[in-house]
Design a protein around this motif. Structure first.
Motif, PDB file in Angstrom:
ATOM      1  N   ASP A 180       1.404 -17.942   8.548  1.00  0.00           N
ATOM      2  CA  ASP A 180       2.854 -17.896   8.340  1.00  0.00           C
ATOM      3  C   ASP A 180       3.211 -16.856   7.280  1.00  0.00           C
ATOM      4  OD1 ASP A 180       3.292 -19.809  10.230  1.00  0.00           O
ATOM      5  OD2 ASP A 180       3.580 -21.461   8.824  1.00  0.00           O
ATOM      6  N   ALA A 181       2.394 -16.768   6.223  1.00  0.00           N
ATOM      7  CA  ALA A 181       2.629 -15.749   5.204  1.00  0.00           C
ATOM      8  C   ALA A 181       2.498 -14.346   5.789  1.00  0.00           C
ATOM      9  CB  ALA A 181       1.654 -15.931   4.041  1.00  0.00           C
ATOM     10  N   CYS A 182       1.513 -14.163   6.686  1.00  0.00           N
ATOM     11  CA  CYS A 182       1.333 -12.853   7.323  1.00  0.00           C
ATOM     12  C   CYS A 182       2.498 -12.520   8.249  1.00  0.00           C
ATOM     13  CB  CYS A 182       0.013 -12.833   8.093  1.00  0.00           C
ATOM     14  SG  CYS A 182      -1.450 -13.007   7.052  1.00  0.00           S
ATOM     15  N   TRP A 183       2.977 -13.512   9.000  1.00  0.00           N
ATOM     16  CA  TRP A 183       4.142 -13.285   9.862  1.00  0.00           C
ATOM     17  C   TRP A 183       5.376 -12.936   9.023  1.00  0.00           C
ATOM     18  CZ3 TRP A 183       4.269 -12.121  14.698  1.00  0.00           C
ATOM     19  CH2 TRP A 183       3.288 -12.588  15.585  1.00  0.00           C
ATOM     20  N   ALA A 184       5.534 -13.619   7.881  1.00  0.00           N
ATOM     21  CA  ALA A 184       6.674 -13.312   7.008  1.00  0.00           C
ATOM     22  C   ALA A 184       6.592 -11.881   6.494  1.00  0.00           C
ATOM     23  CB  ALA A 184       6.711 -14.306   5.842  1.00  0.00           C
ATOM     24  N   TRP A 185       5.379 -11.448   6.145  1.00  0.00           N
ATOM     25  CA  TRP A 185       5.196 -10.068   5.666  1.00  0.00           C
ATOM     26  C   TRP A 185       5.583  -9.067   6.752  1.00  0.00           C
ATOM     27  CZ3 TRP A 185       4.814  -7.830   1.197  1.00  0.00           C
ATOM     28  CH2 TRP A 185       4.308  -6.529   1.097  1.00  0.00           C
ATOM     29  N   ALA A 187       7.668  -9.640   9.233  1.00  0.00           N
ATOM     30  CA  ALA A 187       9.111  -9.737   9.473  1.00  0.00           C
ATOM     31  C   ALA A 187       9.900  -8.959   8.430  1.00  0.00           C
ATOM     32  CB  ALA A 187       9.528 -11.211   9.468  1.00  0.00           C
ATOM     33  N   PHE A 188       9.552  -9.112   7.166  1.00  0.00           N
ATOM     34  CA  PHE A 188      10.305  -8.430   6.110  1.00  0.00           C
ATOM     35  C   PHE A 188      10.077  -6.920   6.128  1.00  0.00           C
ATOM     36  CE2 PHE A 188      10.583 -12.713   4.241  1.00  0.00           C
ATOM     37  CZ  PHE A 188      11.935 -12.725   3.929  1.00  0.00           C
ATOM     38  N   ILE A 196      15.342 -11.430  11.059  1.00  0.00           N
ATOM     39  CA  ILE A 196      14.459 -12.253  10.218  1.00  0.00           C
ATOM     40  C   ILE A 196      14.903 -13.705  10.272  1.00  0.00           C
ATOM     41  CG2 ILE A 196      13.782 -12.764   7.838  1.00  0.00           C
ATOM     42  CD1 ILE A 196      13.816  -9.760   7.295  1.00  0.00           C
ATOM     43  N   ALA A 200      12.797 -16.785  11.764  1.00  0.00           N
ATOM     44  CA  ALA A 200      12.536 -17.991  10.970  1.00  0.00           C
ATOM     45  C   ALA A 200      12.916 -19.245  11.750  1.00  0.00           C
ATOM     46  CB  ALA A 200      13.302 -17.931   9.660  1.00  0.00           C
ATOM     47  N   GLY A 203      10.258 -19.862  14.288  1.00  0.00           N
ATOM     48  CA  GLY A 203       9.077 -20.427  13.648  1.00  0.00           C
ATOM     49  C   GLY A 203       9.244 -21.914  13.360  1.00  0.00           C
TER      50      GLY A 203
END
Length: 356
Positions: A180-185, A187-188, A196, A200, A203
């Protein structure tokens, strides 16, 4: 081939293997239709483990019979399939980010030829989620790398990514948090603010698709809406207590602590759990006691936390006794330590050089 040979030599190819709580819960599912009895027979419904692997093992037990050679073979094949899939996905991932084919192939050869975790790959992953977690975590990373190479990331791809991330979280929450942290990176870096927010939402929906039924089941049979697992208080109590602080005789200290409080480890702890009011109440009680100790001893807690974190990557020599295979323990633990040290060095060098 190495794993199959090991299974034949260890006589576990067609023989039932009891690998702890996950095995017991799968048997209960096959025989009673309920995920139960993880700690001891007659315990009742449990949320001690995430259910994905238990559902698979329980279905195979139900289909072939718990003590049958067919179930053992099917479970062995399931473990091997996870291992091969994980290795193949890791190779594909590193081929995407590493231009030198020989480096990626060397990594694959190291995975295939290393005997370090051969017992886990051939036995534990019949019931436990480590192998499937590797597959789903690596599949998420591979998709992220592929999408990052596109000029535009489409909505269907993001929707698939949200579902894949939800599946990874459901199988193994630590893996899910990481991806999830990698997907957030991603996305941003690549999406507009509006997209975004949309991603979210995808997700959250993807995660809810897996967690809501599990939470509803736990509310119905456990009496509480447990979102993940019921055992956080138990696990943190195993790791953090006064006897563990000094670091002396860690193996004996761990064994004594397990016998004292873990219901799977003996009748003493099982009786304590019953007296506390069951699995959820017992874990909550241990968690409250441990949090009180942590509040009174913050520096001891920090010392233990750092030690445990280091042991994930560079295990102590005494941890060789914790393996399910008691042959060649010293060479295997030395190999694991060497790979851990070299891997951390490689990670630091890669970060400094900004390699993908």
């Amino acid at each position: 081939g190495m794993r199959v040979a090991w299974m034949i030599l260890a006589d576990v190819t067609t023989r039932f293997l009891d690998m702890g709580e996950a095995t017991r819960a799968a048997i209960a599912l096959a025989e009673q239709g309920v995920i139960a009895d993880a700690y001891f027979p007659g315990q009742g419904p449990t949320a001690h483990l995430m259910p994905a692997m238990i559902l698979v093992a329980g279905a195979l037990f139900h289909l072939f019979g718990v003590d049958s050679a067919g179930a053992a073979l099917a479970l062995a094949g399931w473990a091997m399939a996870q291992m091969l899939c994980g290795f193949a996905l890791l190779y594909c991932l590193f081929r995407k980010v590493e231009s030198n084919r020989r480096i990626a192939f060397a990594g694959l050869a190291l995975l295939c030829l290393s005997p370090a975790y051969i017992a886990q790959e051939a036995a534990d992953f019949r019931y436990w989620e480590g192998g499937l977690g590797v597959c789903l975590g690596t599949a998420n990373l591979l998709l992220i790398v592929m999408l990052d190479g596109r000029e535009r990331i489409g909505t269907p791809a993001l929707l698939f990514g949200a579902l894949l991330a939800g599946a990874a979280f459901f199988v193994s929450p630590p893996v899910g948090v990481a991806v999830d942290a990698c997907w957030a990176w991603l996305a941003f870096r690549r999406l507009s603010p509006l997209r975004i927010l949309g991603f979210a939402g995808m997700g959250a929906a993807g995660l809810a698709l897996f967690l809501v039924p599990w939470t509803m089941r736990n509310q119905a049979v456990m009496g509480e809406p447990i979102f993940l697992r019921s055992n956080f208080g138990l696990e943190i109590a195993i790791a953090n207590h006064p006897a563990a602080v000094s670091g002396e005789n860690q193996r004996e200290t761990l064994r004594a602590r397990m016998a004292e409080i873990h219901p799977f480890s003996g009748p003493q702890a099982a009786e304590r759990m019953k007296a506390a009011g069951g699995e959820v109440a017992y874990s909550r009680m241990l968690g409250e006691q441990t949090r009180a100790w942590i509040a009174a001893n913050p520096w001891d807690f920090l010392r233990l936390t750092l030690r445990h974190y280091r042991q994930f990557y560079i295990p102590d020599m005494w941890q060789e006794a914790l393996t399910n295979w008691h042959a060649y323990t010293r060479p295997r633990i030395l190999f694991i330590r060497a790979v851990g040290v070299l891997g951390l060095i490689g990670l630091c060098v890669g970060l400094i050089r900004r390699r993908r």
